[in-house]
Design a protein around this motif. Structure first.
Motif, short mmCIF file in Angstrom:
data_model
loop_
_atom_site.label_atom_id
_atom_site.label_comp_id
_atom_site.label_asym_id
_atom_site.label_seq_id
_atom_site.Cartn_x
_atom_site.Cartn_y
_atom_site.Cartn_z
N ILE A 26 1.08 -1.11 -0.14
CA ILE A 26 -0.12 -0.07 0.17
C ILE A 26 0.81 1.37 -0.03
O ILE A 26 1.73 1.62 1.04
CB ILE A 26 -0.88 0.01 1.29
N LYS A 28 0.14 4.56 -0.76
CA LYS A 28 -0.63 5.82 -0.96
C LYS A 28 0.26 6.72 0.11
O LYS A 28 0.75 6.32 1.14
CB LYS A 28 -2.23 5.67 -0.36
N ILE A 70 -7.84 0.72 -3.28
CA ILE A 70 -8.35 0.11 -1.81
C ILE A 70 -9.10 0.94 -1.05
O ILE A 70 -9.57 0.60 -0.18
CB ILE A 70 -6.97 0.07 -1.13
N MET A 154 -13.33 -8.22 0.82
CA MET A 154 -12.34 -7.46 1.61
C MET A 154 -12.92 -7.11 2.94
O MET A 154 -14.15 -6.75 3.02
CB MET A 154 -12.12 -6.35 0.43
N MET A 156 -11.77 -4.57 6.73
CA MET A 156 -10.41 -4.14 7.65
C MET A 156 -11.04 -4.61 8.90
O MET A 156 -12.16 -4.20 9.36
CB MET A 156 -10.61 -2.54 7.54
N MET A 198 -3.54 -5.74 7.63
CA MET A 198 -2.86 -4.63 7.41
C MET A 198 -1.27 -4.76 8.31
O MET A 198 -1.38 -5.72 8.64
CB MET A 198 -3.40 -3.27 7.82
N SER A 199 -0.76 -3.66 8.20
CA SER A 199 0.66 -3.65 9.18
C SER A 199 0.46 -4.10 10.40
O SER A 199 1.17 -5.24 10.65
CB SER A 199 1.16 -2.17 9.01
N ARG A 214 -2.69 -6.28 2.78
CA ARG A 214 -2.73 -5.00 2.37
C ARG A 214 -1.60 -4.26 3.31
O ARG A 214 -2.16 -3.90 4.47
CB ARG A 214 -3.85 -4.14 2.11
N VAL A 215 -0.31 -4.43 2.93
CA VAL A 215 0.58 -3.79 4.02
C VAL A 215 1.12 -2.21 3.43
O VAL A 215 1.84 -2.52 2.46
CB VAL A 215 1.72 -4.65 4.61
N GLY A 216 1.23 -1.31 4.22
CA GLY A 216 1.71 -0.23 3.86
C GLY A 216 2.86 0.43 4.63
O GLY A 216 4.00 0.14 4.47
N THR A 217 2.59 1.01 5.91
CA THR A 217 3.65 1.29 7.02
C THR A 217 4.51 0.49 7.27
O THR A 217 5.65 0.88 7.39
CB THR A 217 2.69 1.71 8.34
N ARG A 223 3.15 7.58 6.91
CA ARG A 223 2.87 8.20 5.66
C ARG A 223 3.10 9.73 6.09
O ARG A 223 2.83 10.01 7.24
CB ARG A 223 1.37 7.60 5.52
C1 LIG Z 1 -3.89 2.55 4.01
C2 LIG Z 1 -4.58 1.32 4.03
C3 LIG Z 1 -3.86 -0.15 4.32
C4 LIG Z 1 -2.59 0.00 4.86
O1 LIG Z 1 -2.42 0.31 6.09
P1 LIG Z 1 -1.04 -0.06 7.14
O2 LIG Z 1 -1.52 0.45 8.50
O3 LIG Z 1 -0.27 1.29 6.51
O4 LIG Z 1 -0.42 -1.06 6.41
C5 LIG Z 1 -4.69 -1.25 4.17
N1 LIG Z 1 -5.90 -1.42 3.73
C6 LIG Z 1 -6.59 -0.12 3.19
C7 LIG Z 1 -7.85 -0.06 3.02
C8 LIG Z 1 -6.05 1.16 3.70
O5 LIG Z 1 -6.82 2.26 3.23
#
Ligand SMILES: *Cc1c(COP(=O)(O)O)cnc(C)c1O
Length: 225
Positions: A26, A28, A70, A154, A156, A198-199, A214-217, A223
């Protein structure tokens, strides 16, 4: 090199994923050079949540990247991403599904989508309740949409420290996936994705039958908004 060790973080996450679980990185709010660094390590699937930002990144980055949308997607934005988006992960209304079908048809494409479930306790999150999702599928209009392909679910989980709660919510989603699969998609191999994790909770997600985290941080660092 970027300030964050993207390559190291990426490989640490990948090492935790068993066969059959894919990573959506991820990206963004992170600059294109971070994405390029992950790309150079072999990562090809990235997730973004803003149409404008995505457009700029698509223009400058390699064209074999698979982009997932996403975030919450407004109906009037679908037309901008329809030419190239690989998957729209957070479909939370029939209206949005119709619009994706329409715009995909205009581009002679079939777009993969996931239905977003609202299972978490937070009131602010988008998504269909289990009942609304059942209703949408039972209603059957989606069967006539030839340019959109429902590829899975999907969700969260609640943003909490309580692992048991996270596990509970993900298990509800996984069990509901089985229900939907057996009721509507038994003969459809495309319906197979369970996008959660997620993270902070992707390791739990892997134990709760996720096929796509879905891993961002955890890869790119915090961010900068
Ligand atoms: C931003 C986001 C993520 C990633 O989140 P992190 O905590 O940074 O891993 C995953 N899924 C969705 C829908 C998001 O908006």
């Amino acid at each position: 090199m970027t300030d964050v060790d993207v390559a190291k973080n990426l490989h640490q996450v990948l090492e935790c994923l068993p066969d059959g679980v894919r990573l959506v990185a991820i990206s963004k709010y992170h600059p294109a050079e971070y994405i390029q660094e992950a790309y150079d390590e072999g990562q090809r699937v990235f997730g973004e949540s803003h149409e404008q930002e995505l457009k700029m990144k698509v223009a400058t980055l390699p064209n074999d990247i698979e982009w997932h949308f996403i975030g919450h997607l407004q109906t009037n934005k679908v037309k901008y991403i329809a030419p190239y988006i690989s998957m729209i992960e957070a479909v939370d209304s029939l209206r949005l599904l119709r619009e994706i079908d329409k715009q995909a048809a205009r581009n002679n494409r079939v777009i993969d989508v996931l239905l977003e479930l609202h299972v978490a306790q937070e009131a602010t999150k988008y998504g269909l309740t289990i009942d609304q999702c059942r209703q949408l599928l039972e209603d059957g209009e989606w069967r006539k949409m030839h340019n959109v392909r429902i590829a899975g679910l999907m969700m969260m989980a609640s943003n909490v420290d309580d692992e048991e709660q996270i596990r509970r919510e993900m298990t509800i989603a996984a069990d509901f996936f089985d229900e939907v699969k057996s009721k509507y998609f038994t003969d459809d191999d495309h319906f197979r994705e369970r996008s959660w994790g997620m993270s902070h909770d992707y390791k739990i997600a892997v134990e709760c039958r996720s096929t796509m985290v879905r891993v961002g941080t955890g890869i790119f660092g915090p961010r900068v908004y």
